[in-house]
Scaffold this active site. Structure first.
Site: not given
Length: 244
Positions: A8, A130
């Site tokens: 990330d 998500d």
């Protein structure tokens, strides 16, 4: 099953968030390329990159780092999500050596966009879903929509989407265990392969996912667990290799 390390990216560094909150960040390394090398050396067969700044900005912000990682490891497929909102961005990433582009927020807002991308870039588009309590979250998880994860995924069954990355945002970065039931429920409801994400904490999670792999789960994304050492990637990779 693919075990896919997550890298990330925030402000050029490798970080992890808790439940997607940019104000709850742990910096793990200042050089993400070195981090990628570590995971490739441990046997990773794919890398999962997220441009966290891009997810909020709506356009790539850490593109230079993404390109550097793709260039360093031409034989390891790289998938990238965060801030991909137009075909030009996809084209630029693929030209730089990225293998898959993950469409998240815009897949919810404009499903036709994904369908068009699949036609323009066949085999290179992944949809990132998500969800919180089964409902899709968008805009860096800042908003929860009225669309269910299964409902959204079904819209893309005939589009040519390579995979669905399914993240339970209530568990992401929390080290509380992967939501095997919801992931398997989604995978068994659609014909598109599913990659589990969010909460994968230890070998028990990996074993649980392997047990339902035949329902359509093709892999798992590993984040905080491999950075904090609750999963040894090389050991986990050997385990899944022996099953295949």
């Amino acid at each position: 099953m693919l075990l896919i390390p997550a890298i990330d990216l925030k402000d050029g560094q490798c970080v992890r968030l808790r439940q997607g909150r940019m104000d709850d960040t742990t910096v793990f390394a200042s050089n993400p390329v070195d981090v990628a090398q570590r995971w490739v050396d441990a046997g990773a067969r794919r890398l999962h990159l997220v441009d966290l700044n891009g997810a909020f900005a709506g356009k790539p912000v850490n593109g230079d780092v993404v390109r550097a990682i793709a260039a360093r490891f031409p034989n390891v497929p790289v998938q990238i999500g965060g801030g991909i909102r137009d075909a030009a961005t996809v084209a630029a990433y693929l030209e730089a050596g990225v293998h898959y582009c993950i469409i998240g927020t815009k897949a919810v807002q404009e499903p036709q966009f994904v369908i068009d991308l699949c036609q323009q870039f066949p085999g290179h588009i992944i949809v990132g879903i998500d969800a919180k309590n089964g409902m899709v979250a968008t805009d860096g998880w800042a908003e929860v929509s009225s669309v269910s994860a299964i409902e959204l995924a079904k819209q893309f069954e005939q589009a040519g989407v390579s995979a669905i990355v399914y993240t339970d945002i209530a568990r992401d970065g929390m080290m509380t265990g992967v939501n095997v039931d919801e992931t398997a429920k989604l995978a068994s409801s659609i014909s598109i392969p599913v990659v589990a994400s969010g909460g994968v904490t230890n070998m028990d999670d990996i074993k649980a996912l392997c047990a339902v792999e035949d329902q359509g789960i093709m892999g798992a994304i590993l984040g905080r667990s491999i950075y904090e050492g609750t999963i040894d990637l090389a050991e986990a990779q050997r385990y899944v290799n022996e099953l295949s």
